[in-house]
Design a protein around this motif. Structure first.
Motif, PDB file in Angstrom:
ATOM      1  N   ASN A 239      44.727  35.093  32.934  1.00 53.83           N
ATOM      2  CA  ASN A 239      46.029  35.716  32.843  1.00 53.83           C
ATOM      3  C   ASN A 239      46.167  36.509  31.546  1.00 53.83           C
ATOM      4  N   VAL A 240      46.791  37.668  31.655  1.00 54.95           N
ATOM      5  CA  VAL A 240      46.990  38.553  30.506  1.00 54.95           C
ATOM      6  C   VAL A 240      48.437  39.009  30.505  1.00 54.95           C
ATOM      7  N   THR A 241      49.059  39.044  29.319  1.00 59.03           N
ATOM      8  CA  THR A 241      50.429  39.547  29.182  1.00 59.03           C
ATOM      9  C   THR A 241      50.414  40.788  28.293  1.00 59.03           C
ATOM     10  N   ILE A 242      50.942  41.893  28.818  1.00 63.52           N
ATOM     11  CA  ILE A 242      50.997  43.159  28.078  1.00 63.52           C
ATOM     12  C   ILE A 242      52.428  43.667  28.131  1.00 63.52           C
ATOM     13  N   ASP A 243      53.054  43.803  26.961  1.00 65.63           N
ATOM     14  CA  ASP A 243      54.436  44.297  26.863  1.00 65.63           C
ATOM     15  C   ASP A 243      55.366  43.514  27.778  1.00 65.63           C
ATOM     16  N   GLY A 244      55.163  42.221  27.873  1.00 70.55           N
ATOM     17  CA  GLY A 244      56.041  41.374  28.667  1.00 70.55           C
ATOM     18  C   GLY A 244      55.703  41.297  30.136  1.00 70.55           C
ATOM     19  N   ASP A 245      54.719  42.073  30.605  1.00 71.47           N
ATOM     20  CA  ASP A 245      54.322  42.055  32.018  1.00 71.47           C
ATOM     21  C   ASP A 245      53.058  41.223  32.191  1.00 71.47           C
ATOM     22  N   ASN A 246      52.984  40.500  33.306  1.00 72.09           N
ATOM     23  CA  ASN A 246      51.860  39.602  33.569  1.00 72.09           C
ATOM     24  C   ASN A 246      50.803  40.271  34.445  1.00 72.09           C
ATOM     25  N   TYR A 247      49.535  40.073  34.075  1.00 70.75           N
ATOM     26  CA  TYR A 247      48.398  40.614  34.807  1.00 70.75           C
ATOM     27  C   TYR A 247      47.333  39.534  34.938  1.00 70.75           C
ATOM     28  N   THR A 248      46.403  39.769  35.882  1.00 73.46           N
ATOM     29  CA  THR A 248      45.217  38.923  35.996  1.00 73.46           C
ATOM     30  C   THR A 248      43.987  39.813  35.961  1.00 73.46           C
ATOM     31  N   VAL A 249      42.929  39.313  35.344  1.00 76.41           N
ATOM     32  CA  VAL A 249      41.687  40.075  35.217  1.00 76.41           C
ATOM     33  C   VAL A 249      40.952  40.062  36.560  1.00 76.41           C
ATOM     34  N   VAL A 250      40.494  41.240  36.995  1.00 75.26           N
ATOM     35  CA  VAL A 250      39.773  41.368  38.265  1.00 75.26           C
ATOM     36  C   VAL A 250      38.336  40.872  38.086  1.00 75.26           C
ATOM     37  N   LYS A 251      37.907  39.952  38.958  1.00 77.32           N
ATOM     38  CA  LYS A 251      36.578  39.344  38.835  1.00 77.32           C
ATOM     39  C   LYS A 251      35.565  39.888  39.842  1.00 77.32           C
ATOM     40  N   ILE A 252      36.040  40.675  40.821  1.00 76.11           N
ATOM     41  CA  ILE A 252      35.140  41.192  41.850  1.00 76.11           C
ATOM     42  C   ILE A 252      34.935  42.688  41.649  1.00 76.11           C
ATOM     43  N   LYS A 253      33.670  43.117  41.550  1.00 75.11           N
ATOM     44  CA  LYS A 253      33.324  44.499  41.227  1.00 75.11           C
ATOM     45  C   LYS A 253      33.878  45.490  42.245  1.00 75.11           C
ATOM     46  N   GLU A 254      33.834  45.132  43.533  1.00 77.01           N
ATOM     47  CA  GLU A 254      34.266  46.059  44.580  1.00 77.01           C
ATOM     48  C   GLU A 254      35.734  46.445  44.472  1.00 77.01           C
ATOM     49  N   PHE A 255      36.510  45.649  43.734  1.00 62.34           N
ATOM     50  CA  PHE A 255      37.938  45.924  43.632  1.00 62.34           C
ATOM     51  C   PHE A 255      38.284  46.860  42.476  1.00 62.34           C
ATOM     52  N   LEU A 256      37.298  47.187  41.631  1.00 58.65           N
ATOM     53  CA  LEU A 256      37.586  48.053  40.483  1.00 58.65           C
ATOM     54  C   LEU A 256      37.771  49.506  40.917  1.00 58.65           C
ATOM     55  N   PRO A 257      38.747  50.224  40.359  1.00 63.26           N
ATOM     56  CA  PRO A 257      38.837  51.666  40.590  1.00 63.26           C
ATOM     57  C   PRO A 257      37.633  52.360  39.968  1.00 63.26           C
TER      58      PRO A 257
END
Length: 492
Positions: A239-257
């Motif tokens: 989990n990552v918080t940036i400027d008050g917003d919550n994110y999760t790190v993508v672990k699967i390569k196929e999902f990366l832009p």
């Protein structure tokens, strides 16, 4: 005699019976839409058909002109009359009639006269006809008749169970799937066949929350939205918080832009090998972060500070630029912002309405860092030529200094001319006093005064003043000489 009459009658009867039995027959049908809106057009079709060949025919279409207005037809006469013959015989003949609906109500379209002959023996055919009833309604009546049903009849995610169980009145559902699930298939059917459904099909999912919306549109245009949230389980989310917003790190390569001019790599984050991109030219390491709505974007990962910065590329036909903030400034430019590909970046302008904006960034394909000129009209970008622009600015400064110098010289010259003119006036006033000192010749002094008043000096005409001063000096010189001569005469 009676016997002969009976024989003849029997012969006639025998002849007539087969003729009536074997007479050719056909049908005339009027078909088309049964309903039309006032002001709209409706097309009706008249079809003459028979199992045997038809040699010739004649028909006439009948309709109420207060309800319908004929606008076009393919009949031979161009109106309601249909009459023609065939050299080879036909089994079907079709005509079309297009009408404009004039007012609401119900009206009947029919064939009021008809005649057809068989091709083989030219015998008159037995024809049966039908008519068409058309209902004409207003737009308001049409819309009022539309179905309002915007419910689903069924909703499912293939292979998984909805929570809660489906009900047409419940619009929010959740599905939990294993962490290795990469796609799901959503199926749904409308409750009313007149309604339409969108948002179904097969979709990619990533670890975490994935949200999908299924929209049902009723015949009358009203909509209803069903939401399916697919949770892809992640036993150890980062989990990552940036400027008050919550994110999760993508672990699967196929999902990366995708990232232009970057190479694939992995980076260690929380003891996991995370798929990433890297570039020696920019020095960036990019990883994917997914927000709470399931959207994935690339971020610059700083391993030393364990920080994340949004990575926004500006892609053009020839260049891919990563915009950056800079302490460098441009003389003669004002700092503002410009929006490129929905991304707002700092920019420099020569004026607020300028077509061009100067932005600072890195060419991710070459690693070159500096200013770039963006054309807001053509939406194109190119390297900003600092040397040429600075040269132009220096030339502009030089021209400004030259203009200022010439202006100062002109002002000084003007002041000198005015000062010189005023000096001449002062000299002339001093000469008047000398003329009064000739007490034995008051007449000359008086005459000189009169001459002075007859020749006024205008201060704003410097050249005329100087000329007049020269004339006055000459007169005084002559008067002085005359006085000397007159004194010499008296002495004699």
């Amino acid at each position: 005699m009676k016997k002969l009459k009976f024989i003849l009658l029997s012969i006639v009867t025998l002849i007539m019976v087969p003729l009536s039995v074997n007479a050719a027959s056909g049908t005339i049908k009027v078909t088309g839409s049964s309903q039309v809106v006032v002001g709209n057009r409706i097309t009706l079709t008249v079809t003459l058909s028979s199992s045997t060949s038809i040699g010739s025919w004649q028909m006439n279409l009948n309709y109420d002109k207060s309800y319908l207005q004929l606008t076009s037809t393919n009949s031979e006469a161009g109106g309601t009359m249909m009459a023609a013959s065939s050299a080879t015989g036909v089994k079907t003949k079709t005509y079309t009639f297009t009408f404009k609906a004039l007012k609401s109500g119900s009206t009947r379209v029919s064939i009021d006269s008809y005649l057809a002959y068989a091709f083989d023996d030219l015998s008159k055919m037995d024809i049966s006809t039908s008519s068409k009833t058309v209902k004409i309604i207003t737009q308001e009546e049409l819309e009022a008749s539309y179905s309002k049903d915007n419910n689903l009849k069924s909703l499912s995610v293939e292979g998984f169970e909805l929570s809660p169980a489906f009900s047409k009145d419940v619009t929010e559902y959740t599905v939990t799937v294993p962490e290795d699930t990469k796609e799901v298939t959503i199926n749904a059917t409308e409750n009313d066949s007149a309604a339409t459904v969108s948002g179904t099909g097969t979709f990619e999912v990533t670890q975490g929350t994935n949200t999908f919306q299924i929209v049902v549109r009723a015949e009358n245009g009203s909509e209803k939205t069903y939401t399916v949230t697919v949770d892809v389980t992640d036993s150890n989310p980062i989990n990552v918080t940036i400027d008050g917003d919550n994110y999760t790190v993508v672990k699967i390569k196929e999902f990366l832009p995708s990232a232009n001019a970057y190479t694939e790599t992995t980076v260690k984050i929380s003891d996991f090998d995370i798929p990433a991109y890297t570039s020696e030219l920019t020095g960036f390491t990019l990883v994917g972060l997914k927000d709470s709505a399931g959207n994935i974007a690339l971020y610059i990962y700083d391993a030393d500070n364990n920080s994340y910065t949004a990575y926004n590329e500006l892609k053009f036909n020839q260049l891919t630029i990563y915009p950056k903030e800079t302490d460098n400034t441009l003389d003669g430019y004002e700092l503002g912002t410009v929006t490129i590909n929905d991304i707002e970046v700092p920019a420099y302008y020569t004026s607020s309405d300028s077509r061009f904006a100067i932005i600072y960034g890195i060419n991710v394909e070459t690693g070159e860092e500096g200013f770039f000129k963006y054309d807001k009209t053509d939406q194109s970008i190119q390297k900003y030529d600092d040397e040429m622009i600075n040269s132009l600015l220096e030339k502009n400064k030089l021209y400004s200094y030259i203009i200022i110098g010439f202006s100062v010289i002109l002002v000084i010259m003007f002041i000198i001319l005015i000062t010189k003119g005023r000096g001449k006036k002062k000299k002339k006033k001093d000469i008047k006093v000398e003329k009064v000192e000739f007490k034995d010749e008051p007449e000359n002094v008086s005459e000189n005064k009169e001459e002075k008043t007859e020749q006024p000096v205008e201060e704003n005409k410097i050249e005329e003043v100087i000329s007049e001063d020269f004339k006055l000096d000459e007169e005084i010189y002559d008067n002085a000489n005359n006085k000397k001569k007159s004194k010499k005469k008296k002495k004699k």
